[in-house]
Design a protein around this motif. Structure first.
Motif, PDB file in Angstrom:
ATOM      1  N   LYS A 115      74.093  61.468  62.655  1.00 44.75           N
ATOM      2  CA  LYS A 115      73.374  60.601  61.709  1.00 44.75           C
ATOM      3  C   LYS A 115      73.704  60.969  60.277  1.00 44.75           C
ATOM      4  O   LYS A 115      74.018  60.113  59.456  1.00 44.75           O
ATOM      5  CB  LYS A 115      71.860  60.717  61.920  1.00 44.75           C
ATOM      6  CG  LYS A 115      71.322  59.950  63.085  1.00 44.75           C
ATOM      7  CD  LYS A 115      69.812  60.056  63.111  1.00 44.75           C
ATOM      8  CE  LYS A 115      69.236  59.335  64.294  1.00 44.75           C
ATOM      9  NZ  LYS A 115      67.770  59.402  64.334  1.00 44.75           N
ATOM     10  N   ARG A 173      75.856  58.513  57.725  1.00 47.09           N
ATOM     11  CA  ARG A 173      75.236  58.029  56.482  1.00 47.09           C
ATOM     12  C   ARG A 173      76.012  58.497  55.257  1.00 47.09           C
ATOM     13  O   ARG A 173      76.165  57.757  54.290  1.00 47.09           O
ATOM     14  CB  ARG A 173      73.784  58.466  56.435  1.00 47.09           C
ATOM     15  CG  ARG A 173      72.960  57.717  57.458  1.00 47.09           C
ATOM     16  CD  ARG A 173      71.535  58.171  57.497  1.00 47.09           C
ATOM     17  NE  ARG A 173      70.828  57.430  58.539  1.00 47.09           N
ATOM     18  CZ  ARG A 173      69.721  57.832  59.099  1.00 47.09           C
ATOM     19  NH1 ARG A 173      69.158  58.967  58.740  1.00 47.09           N
ATOM     20  NH2 ARG A 173      69.143  57.104  60.041  1.00 47.09           N
ATOM     21  N   ARG A 200      77.913  55.653  52.797  1.00 47.29           N
ATOM     22  CA  ARG A 200      76.927  55.431  51.729  1.00 47.29           C
ATOM     23  C   ARG A 200      77.364  54.385  50.696  1.00 47.29           C
ATOM     24  O   ARG A 200      76.532  53.718  50.103  1.00 47.29           O
ATOM     25  CB  ARG A 200      76.550  56.741  51.048  1.00 47.29           C
ATOM     26  CG  ARG A 200      77.647  57.384  50.254  1.00 47.29           C
ATOM     27  CD  ARG A 200      77.231  58.752  49.683  1.00 47.29           C
ATOM     28  NE  ARG A 200      78.332  59.402  49.025  1.00 47.29           N
ATOM     29  CZ  ARG A 200      79.284  60.101  49.623  1.00 47.29           C
ATOM     30  NH1 ARG A 200      79.256  60.235  50.935  1.00 47.29           N
ATOM     31  NH2 ARG A 200      80.260  60.648  48.945  1.00 47.29           N
ATOM     32  N   VAL A 217      74.030  54.175  61.765  1.00 48.52           N
ATOM     33  CA  VAL A 217      73.943  53.271  60.618  1.00 48.52           C
ATOM     34  C   VAL A 217      73.497  51.871  61.032  1.00 48.52           C
ATOM     35  O   VAL A 217      73.668  50.905  60.310  1.00 48.52           O
ATOM     36  CB  VAL A 217      75.272  53.213  59.818  1.00 48.52           C
ATOM     37  CG1 VAL A 217      75.573  54.566  59.197  1.00 48.52           C
ATOM     38  CG2 VAL A 217      76.432  52.728  60.664  1.00 48.52           C
TER      39      VAL A 217
END
Length: 110
Positions: free
Chosen positions: A10, A14, A18, A80
């Motif tokens: 995770k 991310r 981003r 995501v």
């Protein structure tokens, strides 16, 4: 062969996505990261060669076969919010893994 989303994947997913504006860009970023950072090696360790290794193991080792790539990619996508399903395509020898004697390939479908 359903990928399990876990904390390290995770955080990585991310961080990598981003700045990506949409799901397509995120999927491409994650695909490219797996392709460039996880060596494709046919490895038979464990109970069953049809099951992928755990995502944390693949991340730590930085290698895996096509099933491991699919499991990791699926976990990163799930982290995501992108749904994917693993699929098998038979009768085609895996050409990325050397040496690889696998005639069934695993792939992700989104």
């Amino acid at each position: 062969m359903r990928p399990r989303t876990i904390q390290p994947s995770k955080a990585l997913a991310r961080q990598l996505t981003r700045n990506d504006p949409d799901e397509r860009a995120k999927a491409r970023t994650l695909y490219d990261w797996v392709r460039h950072n996880i060596r494709c090696v046919f490895v038979y360790i464990g109970e069953n060669p049809a099951n992928p290794h755990h995502v944390t193991q693949v991340l730590a080792n930085r290698y895996g076969d096509c099933k491991d790539h699919v499991a990791l990619y699926g976990a990163l996508l799930a982290a995501v919010g992108i749904h994917s399903e693993p699929a098998r395509s038979g009768s085609a020898r895996c050409t990325r893994c050397r040496p690889c004697r696998v005639t069934d390939r695993a792939q992700s479908i989104m």
